[in-house]
Structure formats: C-alpha cells, structure tokens
Enzyme design. Sequence first.
Site, short mmCIF file in Angstrom:
data_model
loop_
_atom_site.label_atom_id
_atom_site.label_comp_id
_atom_site.label_asym_id
_atom_site.label_seq_id
_atom_site.Cartn_x
_atom_site.Cartn_y
_atom_site.Cartn_z
N SER A 19 0.83 -1.22 0.00
CA SER A 19 0.00 0.00 0.00
C SER A 19 0.87 1.27 0.00
CB SER A 19 -0.99 0.00 1.17
OG SER A 19 -0.33 0.17 2.40
N ASN A 20 2.03 1.22 0.65
CA ASN A 20 2.93 2.38 0.59
C ASN A 20 3.50 2.56 -0.81
OD1 ASN A 20 3.47 3.84 3.29
ND2 ASN A 20 3.34 1.68 3.86
N ARG A 97 13.11 -8.04 5.06
CA ARG A 97 14.42 -8.67 5.09
C ARG A 97 15.40 -7.68 5.72
NH1 ARG A 97 13.65 -13.47 4.95
NH2 ARG A 97 15.84 -13.84 4.51
N ASN A 113 13.65 3.79 4.65
CA ASN A 113 12.68 2.81 5.16
C ASN A 113 11.58 3.55 5.90
OD1 ASN A 113 11.69 0.16 5.89
ND2 ASN A 113 12.44 0.57 7.96
N HIS A 115 8.81 2.96 9.08
CA HIS A 115 8.60 2.10 10.25
C HIS A 115 7.37 2.60 11.01
CE1 HIS A 115 9.73 -0.61 13.50
NE2 HIS A 115 9.41 0.37 14.33
C1 GRF Z 1 4.00 -0.56 6.88
O1 GRF Z 1 3.17 -0.38 8.00
C2 GRF Z 1 5.42 -0.19 7.22
O2 GRF Z 1 5.53 0.73 8.25
C3 GRF Z 1 6.03 -1.50 7.66
O3 GRF Z 1 5.39 -2.46 6.87
C4 GRF Z 1 4.11 -2.01 6.48
C5 GRF Z 1 4.00 -2.20 4.99
O4 GRF Z 1 2.69 -2.01 4.51
N1 GRF Z 1 7.46 -1.45 7.51
P1 GRF Z 1 2.42 -2.00 2.95
O5 GRF Z 1 2.98 -3.30 2.38
O6 GRF Z 1 3.05 -0.79 2.36
O7 GRF Z 1 0.91 -1.97 2.81
#
Ligand code: GRF
Length: 196
Positions: A19-20, A97, A113, A115
Amino acid sequence: MSSHSQRAKLGVLASGSGSNFEAIAAAIHDGRLNATISVLVCNNPDALAIARAQRLDIPAILINHRDYPSRQAFDQAVAQALQAHKADWIIMAGWMRIVTPTFLNHFPNRVLNIHPSLLPAFKGAHAIEDALRAGVKHTGCTVHYVIPELDAGPIIAQTQVPILEDDDLSALRARIQAAEHALYPHAISLATQGSA
Ligand code: GRF
C-alpha cells in the site's frame, strides 16, 4: 529538483501488501513527488505488491530469498536488479528482510525505510502491537535512512498518530497506515531534493 533529467529514479522494495508503494506511485502521478519508479523488487511470490505493480504498469521483479544460499548472495542479486533498472534511490516499503552492509554499500546514504512507530520507540517487527501493549497515548510512523543497525538510521520525517481508548490492532494499524501514505512521499521528496 525540477528538470526531468534530475528526477529521482526510485527502486521500491516490498514484501507484502504494497500500500505504501501504491501511495508513492499516486503521489508521483498527482505531481506531489518529482520522481519515477524504475522497478518494484519483491521477495515474496504471494505479495499483493506484485499485482499492484502490474496494474500500475510498473516493472516488477520477483527475487525469492529462498533461492539464495546466503543473505549476501540475495542482497547482491537485489542490488544488481536495482542497478540494471538504473534506480538511484532505494525505498523500502514493507521490506521484511534485514539488509547487509554489502547491499548498503551499493547505494550509500540512498536507502530509505518506513517504520510504524515514532522511532526510537518501538523498534522491530511488532511495533504496533508493542505500542498498544505499552499503553502509550501516541505512536506514529517514521521515515529514516537505513544503516546496518535495525530501525536506527537518521530520521527524515515523522507523523504522530493518537491511540484511542477502544483501539484494537487493526484500527490502530489502519490509522498508522493512512499517516504513512502521506508521510512517505513527502519524506522521499525531502531526501531526494537534498533537504534531509
Ligand atoms: C508498513 O506499515 C510499514 O511501516 C512497515 O510495513 C508495512 C508495509 O505495509 N514497515 P504496505 O505493504 O506498504 O501496505
């Protein structure tokens, strides 16, 4: 950074939903982020991120870590794929990973990254659960540069997210993810323009 030739070329790494990744693609499409996504690299054949890339017409490569004898060999293959697609900024978006210095040395100070906590609080793979369990009133999300130490690199940007009284894991996760989708494109813009 306004000219087309200077536009950052992003290589996105995702292991799951993506989703990001899609939020970053939307920000580029809407003109909120001056970049292109050169390639999505995914280590998990079942990741929804791959279907999103196909729908968005973004090249997607599956590199399954199970096919490699060591973390180094896997990281070397991922770095080569990113370089073959001319990615110059590496965007980890749910990349499950741990990266080696071998990987980071290919892209010095150019690996980001996201988080799901207000770092340095709640490092690690269970940040949302840990914040809920701790009973804190606020948590959030953080975009940071990646260094060999987990969740410890220099912070680029953060958003605070409230924890409400009746929150469960999925309600809190959804609120954090909504914040992430706004934060990540903004933080990438800051970093790639040299402002972070
Ligand atoms: C996010 O909440 C991010 O903070 C974490 O993993 C999740 C990934 O979500 N590292 P998506 O795959 O982008 O929906």
